[in-house]
Design a protein around this motif. Sequence first.
Motif, PDB file in Angstrom:
ATOM      1  N   SER A  65       0.841  -1.338   0.004  1.00  0.00           N
ATOM      2  CA  SER A  65      -0.052  -0.053   0.078  1.00  0.00           C
ATOM      3  C   SER A  65       0.778   1.413   0.015  1.00  0.00           C
ATOM      4  CB  SER A  65      -0.930   0.022   1.134  1.00  0.00           C
ATOM      5  OG  SER A  65      -0.039   0.282   2.241  1.00  0.00           O
TER       6      SER A  65
ATOM      7  N   GLU B   9       2.548   2.353   2.674  1.00  0.00           N
ATOM      8  CA  GLU B   9       2.488   2.695   4.065  1.00  0.00           C
ATOM      9  C   GLU B   9       3.909   2.666   4.536  1.00  0.00           C
ATOM     10  OE1 GLU B   9      -0.862   2.116   6.730  1.00  0.00           O
ATOM     11  OE2 GLU B   9      -1.784   1.138   4.932  1.00  0.00           O
TER      12      GLU B   9
ATOM     13  N   ALA C  70      -3.928   2.384  -5.454  1.00  0.00           N
ATOM     14  CA  ALA C  70      -4.830   3.048  -4.493  1.00  0.00           C
ATOM     15  C   ALA C  70      -5.788   3.966  -5.224  1.00  0.00           C
ATOM     16  CB  ALA C  70      -3.935   3.560  -3.243  1.00  0.00           C
TER      17      ALA C  70
ATOM     18  N   GLU D  18     -10.273  -3.045   3.505  1.00  0.00           N
ATOM     19  CA  GLU D  18      -9.264  -2.413   2.617  1.00  0.00           C
ATOM     20  C   GLU D  18      -9.913  -1.058   2.167  1.00  0.00           C
ATOM     21  OE1 GLU D  18      -5.706  -1.859   0.829  1.00  0.00           O
ATOM     22  OE2 GLU D  18      -6.552  -3.023   2.504  1.00  0.00           O
ATOM     23  N   SER D  19     -11.199  -0.826   1.567  1.00  0.00           N
ATOM     24  CA  SER D  19     -11.779   0.551   1.115  1.00  0.00           C
ATOM     25  C   SER D  19     -11.554   1.493   2.444  1.00  0.00           C
ATOM     26  CB  SER D  19     -13.376   0.226   0.739  1.00  0.00           C
ATOM     27  OG  SER D  19     -13.961  -0.096   1.707  1.00  0.00           O
TER      28      SER D  19
ATOM     29  N   ARG E 259      -9.498   1.473   4.848  1.00  0.00           N
ATOM     30  CA  ARG E 259      -7.898   1.896   5.096  1.00  0.00           C
ATOM     31  C   ARG E 259      -7.451   2.754   4.097  1.00  0.00           C
ATOM     32  NH1 ARG E 259      -3.480  -3.237   4.915  1.00  0.00           N
ATOM     33  NH2 ARG E 259      -1.536  -1.818   5.210  1.00  0.00           N
ATOM     34  N   GLN E 260      -7.917   2.492   2.644  1.00  0.00           N
ATOM     35  CA  GLN E 260      -7.245   3.349   1.689  1.00  0.00           C
ATOM     36  C   GLN E 260      -8.147   4.761   1.851  1.00  0.00           C
ATOM     37  OE1 GLN E 260      -4.569   2.915   0.199  1.00  0.00           O
ATOM     38  NE2 GLN E 260      -4.346   0.672   0.840  1.00  0.00           N
TER      39      GLN E 260
ATOM     40  N   LYS F   4      -7.193   7.574   4.458  1.00  0.00           N
ATOM     41  CA  LYS F   4      -5.926   8.282   4.289  1.00  0.00           C
ATOM     42  C   LYS F   4      -6.366   9.518   3.307  1.00  0.00           C
ATOM     43  CE  LYS F   4      -3.414   4.658   3.166  1.00  0.00           C
ATOM     44  NZ  LYS F   4      -2.356   3.895   2.752  1.00  0.00           N
TER      45      LYS F   4
END
Length: 202
Positions: free
Chosen positions: A74, A76, A114, A174-175, A177-178, A181
């Motif tokens: 990702s 990160e 992403a 995951e949606s 998480r991204q 940000k």
Amino acid sequence: MKGSAAQPYCGFSRKVVDALKDAGAGNFVDVDIFKDEELRQKLKEFSNWPTYPQLYVGGELVGGCDIVMEMAQSGELRQLLQEKAPQALKAAPQQQQQQVPAAAAAPKQSAPAAPTELTAEQKEQLRKLAQQQPVMLFMKGSPEAPRCGFSRKVAEALSSEGISFGSFDILSDESVRQGLKLYSQWPTYPQVYVQGELLGGC
């Protein structure tokens, strides 16, 4: 880790070393836990993490192989190194040269890109999620079972102050998480929100 960065003794240790190098880390210390059985056992108690390898950045546990690989894919991991240990990104010229043939010989499959912007619906969903409780902690794992040292540190800090807070495991979605940000304009986790407003990270 098991073995050394130059000669890993297990595939998981090798993956973490490769992830660090791919993130630009050319200046890191590796410790072979096979050389000290007492250290091998005590570190598992200290970190509350039962397996190896274990990656520490700035003295805090980041996690094991699975988490490091997720962070590497990702982006990160590099962001974390830039924020917490920029000196690790200063590789010696010889180290950089040694990495080139390996990268050229074994091209790696790129991770899915992403998202670069959020829809109005996504922004509204994230806004509601951030306001679910007066204080919300977006972390890796849960307060009872954090999956990185930084998340654990923030959860413990909130608890020690007697602050009631909600939490969300960003590894479970995951949606989120991204998307979070982008919503917060904050590249790493954990993230703390108070009354729906970003307070900051670790």
